[in-house]
Motif scaffolding. Structure first.
Motif, PDB file in Angstrom:
ATOM      1  N   PHE A   6       0.826  -1.202   0.000  1.00 31.19           N
ATOM      2  CA  PHE A   6       0.000   0.000   0.000  1.00 31.19           C
ATOM      3  C   PHE A   6       0.865   1.258   0.000  1.00 31.19           C
ATOM      4  CE2 PHE A   6      -2.484  -3.312   1.996  1.00 31.19           C
ATOM      5  CZ  PHE A   6      -3.709  -3.191   1.373  1.00 31.19           C
ATOM      6  N   ASP A   7       0.347   2.305  -0.631  1.00 29.79           N
ATOM      7  CA  ASP A   7       0.947   3.642  -0.611  1.00 29.79           C
ATOM      8  C   ASP A   7       2.417   3.632  -1.024  1.00 29.79           C
ATOM      9  OD1 ASP A   7       0.682   6.391  -0.300  1.00 29.79           O
ATOM     10  OD2 ASP A   7       1.338   6.348   1.787  1.00 29.79           O
ATOM     11  N   ALA A   8       2.741   2.852  -2.075  1.00 27.43           N
ATOM     12  CA  ALA A   8       4.123   2.770  -2.559  1.00 27.43           C
ATOM     13  C   ALA A   8       4.517   4.082  -3.228  1.00 27.43           C
ATOM     14  CB  ALA A   8       4.267   1.614  -3.529  1.00 27.43           C
ATOM     15  N   LYS A   9       5.716   4.557  -2.891  1.00 27.19           N
ATOM     16  CA  LYS A   9       6.235   5.805  -3.449  1.00 27.19           C
ATOM     17  C   LYS A   9       7.718   5.648  -3.763  1.00 27.19           C
ATOM     18  CE  LYS A   9       3.126   8.602  -0.684  1.00 27.19           C
ATOM     19  NZ  LYS A   9       2.983   9.500   0.435  1.00 27.19           N
ATOM     20  N   VAL A  10       8.135   6.280  -4.861  1.00 28.19           N
ATOM     21  CA  VAL A  10       9.549   6.369  -5.200  1.00 28.19           C
ATOM     22  C   VAL A  10       9.855   7.847  -5.362  1.00 28.19           C
ATOM     23  CG1 VAL A  10      11.320   5.795  -6.883  1.00 28.19           C
ATOM     24  CG2 VAL A  10       9.542   4.128  -6.353  1.00 28.19           C
ATOM     25  N   ASP A  11      10.874   8.306  -4.635  1.00 30.38           N
ATOM     26  CA  ASP A  11      11.300   9.703  -4.700  1.00 30.38           C
ATOM     27  C   ASP A  11      12.819   9.708  -4.822  1.00 30.38           C
ATOM     28  OD1 ASP A  11      11.555  12.441  -4.573  1.00 30.38           O
ATOM     29  OD2 ASP A  11      11.089  12.591  -2.442  1.00 30.38           O
ATOM     30  N   GLY A  12      13.313   9.856  -6.060  1.00 32.62           N
ATOM     31  CA  GLY A  12      14.753   9.768  -6.279  1.00 32.62           C
ATOM     32  C   GLY A  12      15.227   8.357  -6.003  1.00 32.62           C
ATOM     33  N   ASP A  13      16.136   8.190  -5.030  1.00 36.66           N
ATOM     34  CA  ASP A  13      16.635   6.857  -4.694  1.00 36.66           C
ATOM     35  C   ASP A  13      15.970   6.276  -3.449  1.00 36.66           C
ATOM     36  OD1 ASP A  13      17.799   8.460  -2.792  1.00 36.66           O
ATOM     37  OD2 ASP A  13      19.819   7.667  -3.034  1.00 36.66           O
ATOM     38  N   THR A  14      14.851   6.870  -3.015  1.00 32.00           N
ATOM     39  CA  THR A  14      14.129   6.409  -1.824  1.00 32.00           C
ATOM     40  C   THR A  14      12.817   5.746  -2.226  1.00 32.00           C
ATOM     41  OG1 THR A  14      15.087   8.172  -0.496  1.00 32.00           O
ATOM     42  CG2 THR A  14      13.120   7.112   0.378  1.00 32.00           C
ATOM     43  N   ILE A  15      12.537   4.583  -1.653  1.00 36.16           N
ATOM     44  CA  ILE A  15      11.287   3.868  -1.885  1.00 36.16           C
ATOM     45  C   ILE A  15      10.627   3.641  -0.529  1.00 36.16           C
ATOM     46  CG2 ILE A  15      12.490   1.637  -1.845  1.00 36.16           C
ATOM     47  CD1 ILE A  15      10.383   0.601  -3.813  1.00 36.16           C
ATOM     48  N   SER A  16       9.298   3.776  -0.472  1.00 39.85           N
ATOM     49  CA  SER A  16       8.588   3.540   0.787  1.00 39.85           C
ATOM     50  C   SER A  16       7.226   2.932   0.495  1.00 39.85           C
ATOM     51  CB  SER A  16       8.435   4.839   1.576  1.00 39.85           C
ATOM     52  OG  SER A  16       7.675   5.780   0.840  1.00 39.85           O
ATOM     53  N   PHE A  17       6.741   2.133   1.437  1.00 43.08           N
ATOM     54  CA  PHE A  17       5.421   1.504   1.339  1.00 43.08           C
ATOM     55  C   PHE A  17       5.098   0.880   2.688  1.00 43.08           C
ATOM     56  CE2 PHE A  17       8.546  -1.598  -0.070  1.00 43.08           C
ATOM     57  CZ  PHE A  17       8.209  -2.735   0.632  1.00 43.08           C
ATOM     58  N   TYR A  18       3.843   0.400   2.820  1.00 42.71           N
ATOM     59  CA  TYR A  18       3.499  -0.364   4.012  1.00 42.71           C
ATOM     60  C   TYR A  18       2.679  -1.579   3.631  1.00 42.71           C
ATOM     61  CZ  TYR A  18      -1.219   1.726   4.187  1.00 42.71           C
ATOM     62  OH  TYR A  18      -2.508   2.116   3.897  1.00 42.71           O
ATOM     63  N   VAL A  19       2.675  -2.570   4.519  1.00 46.28           N
ATOM     64  CA  VAL A  19       1.885  -3.783   4.380  1.00 46.28           C
ATOM     65  C   VAL A  19       1.185  -4.037   5.714  1.00 46.28           C
ATOM     66  CG1 VAL A  19       3.394  -4.819   2.626  1.00 46.28           C
ATOM     67  CG2 VAL A  19       3.820  -5.275   5.040  1.00 46.28           C
ATOM     68  N   TRP A  20       0.151  -4.850   5.698  1.00 51.69           N
ATOM     69  CA  TRP A  20      -0.519  -5.253   6.930  1.00 51.69           C
ATOM     70  C   TRP A  20       0.022  -6.605   7.348  1.00 51.69           C
ATOM     71  CZ3 TRP A  20      -3.335  -2.194   9.885  1.00 51.69           C
ATOM     72  CH2 TRP A  20      -3.901  -1.059   9.321  1.00 51.69           C
ATOM     73  N   ARG A  21       0.396  -6.764   8.615  1.00 51.65           N
ATOM     74  CA  ARG A  21       0.925  -8.015   9.153  1.00 51.65           C
ATOM     75  C   ARG A  21       0.110  -8.440  10.369  1.00 51.65           C
ATOM     76  NH1 ARG A  21       2.929  -9.340   4.969  1.00 51.65           N
ATOM     77  NH2 ARG A  21       5.046  -8.819   4.386  1.00 51.65           N
ATOM     78  N   GLY A  22       0.018  -9.752  10.556  1.00 55.48           N
ATOM     79  CA  GLY A  22      -0.702 -10.288  11.705  1.00 55.48           C
ATOM     80  C   GLY A  22      -2.107 -10.693  11.310  1.00 55.48           C
ATOM     81  N   SER A  23      -2.666 -11.648  12.021  1.00 56.71           N
ATOM     82  CA  SER A  23      -4.004 -12.117  11.680  1.00 56.71           C
ATOM     83  C   SER A  23      -5.034 -11.769  12.756  1.00 56.71           C
ATOM     84  CB  SER A  23      -3.988 -13.627  11.424  1.00 56.71           C
ATOM     85  OG  SER A  23      -3.430 -14.299  12.532  1.00 56.71           O
ATOM     86  N   ASP A  24      -4.694 -11.888  14.027  1.00 56.42           N
ATOM     87  CA  ASP A  24      -5.649 -11.577  15.096  1.00 56.42           C
ATOM     88  C   ASP A  24      -5.880 -10.080  15.213  1.00 56.42           C
ATOM     89  OD1 ASP A  24      -5.875 -14.263  15.662  1.00 56.42           O
ATOM     90  OD2 ASP A  24      -4.393 -14.200  17.266  1.00 56.42           O
ATOM     91  N   GLN A  25      -4.816  -9.317  15.241  1.00 57.99           N
ATOM     92  CA  GLN A  25      -4.883  -7.856  15.313  1.00 57.99           C
ATOM     93  C   GLN A  25      -3.879  -7.295  14.312  1.00 57.99           C
ATOM     94  OE1 GLN A  25      -4.077  -7.203  19.511  1.00 57.99           O
ATOM     95  NE2 GLN A  25      -6.245  -6.874  19.864  1.00 57.99           N
ATOM     96  N   PRO A  26      -4.289  -7.170  13.035  1.00 53.07           N
ATOM     97  CA  PRO A  26      -3.354  -6.693  12.014  1.00 53.07           C
ATOM     98  C   PRO A  26      -2.763  -5.332  12.371  1.00 53.07           C
ATOM     99  CG  PRO A  26      -5.361  -7.521  11.005  1.00 53.07           C
ATOM    100  CD  PRO A  26      -5.606  -7.452  12.483  1.00 53.07           C
ATOM    101  N   ALA A  27      -1.511  -5.136  11.990  1.00 49.34           N
ATOM    102  CA  ALA A  27      -0.814  -3.878  12.248  1.00 49.34           C
ATOM    103  C   ALA A  27      -0.024  -3.492  11.000  1.00 49.34           C
ATOM    104  CB  ALA A  27       0.135  -4.040  13.439  1.00 49.34           C
ATOM    105  N   LYS A  28       0.120  -2.188  10.780  1.00 47.65           N
ATOM    106  CA  LYS A  28       0.899  -1.713   9.641  1.00 47.65           C
ATOM    107  C   LYS A  28       2.377  -1.936   9.901  1.00 47.65           C
ATOM    108  CE  LYS A  28      -1.941   2.050   7.859  1.00 47.65           C
ATOM    109  NZ  LYS A  28      -1.982   3.510   7.645  1.00 47.65           N
ATOM    110  N   GLN A  29       3.060  -2.412   8.868  1.00 45.15           N
ATOM    111  CA  GLN A  29       4.510  -2.548   8.925  1.00 45.15           C
ATOM    112  C   GLN A  29       5.053  -1.682   7.784  1.00 45.15           C
ATOM    113  OE1 GLN A  29       6.294  -6.507   8.251  1.00 45.15           O
ATOM    114  NE2 GLN A  29       7.353  -6.124  10.181  1.00 45.15           N
ATOM    115  N   TYR A  30       5.882  -0.697   8.137  1.00 45.12           N
ATOM    116  CA  TYR A  30       6.394   0.282   7.182  1.00 45.12           C
ATOM    117  C   TYR A  30       7.789  -0.099   6.695  1.00 45.12           C
ATOM    118  CZ  TYR A  30       2.702   3.283   9.015  1.00 45.12           C
ATOM    119  OH  TYR A  30       1.492   3.790   9.390  1.00 45.12           O
ATOM    120  N   TYR A  31       8.014   0.102   5.407  1.00 44.36           N
ATOM    121  CA  TYR A  31       9.311  -0.139   4.785  1.00 44.36           C
ATOM    122  C   TYR A  31       9.758   1.159   4.137  1.00 44.36           C
ATOM    123  CZ  TYR A  31       8.420  -5.156   5.166  1.00 44.36           C
ATOM    124  OH  TYR A  31       8.180  -6.409   5.641  1.00 44.36           O
ATOM    125  N   LYS A  32      10.986   1.590   4.437  1.00 50.47           N
ATOM    126  CA  LYS A  32      11.566   2.761   3.796  1.00 50.47           C
ATOM    127  C   LYS A  32      12.988   2.379   3.442  1.00 50.47           C
ATOM    128  CE  LYS A  32      12.283   7.696   4.053  1.00 50.47           C
ATOM    129  NZ  LYS A  32      12.084   8.920   4.824  1.00 50.47           N
TER     130      LYS A  32
END
Length: 70
Positions: A6-32
């Motif tokens: 979700f919300d994938a972005k590329v800005d120059g040499d930087t990439i960022s996005f997030y995914v949902w992890r977990g099944s009982d209480q999902p939580a956002k996991q951010y990657y930059k």
């Protein structure tokens, strides 16, 4: 569990996005990450808490390397 990015972005040499992890209480996991010619070095934050812990886990580093196929 979803494998959507979700919300994938590329800005120059930087990439960022997030995914949902977990099944009982999902939580956002951010990657930059910072891209170079043959790898991306990510900092991963958020995500579900580990069993017995309170709050999200500490940030982690992840390196993804390109594999060149002849």
């Amino acid at each position: 569990m979803s494998n959507e990015v979700f919300d994938a972005k590329v800005d120059g040499d930087t990439i960022s996005f997030y995914v949902w992890r977990g099944s009982d209480q999902p939580a956002k996991q951010y990657y930059k990450g910072t891209m170079t010619e043959d790898e991306i070095q990510f900092t991963v934050t958020g995500g579900p808490a580990s069993t017995g812990n309170f709050g999200p886990p500490a940030p982690a580093n992840l390196t993804v390397k390109a594999i060149r196929v002849p």
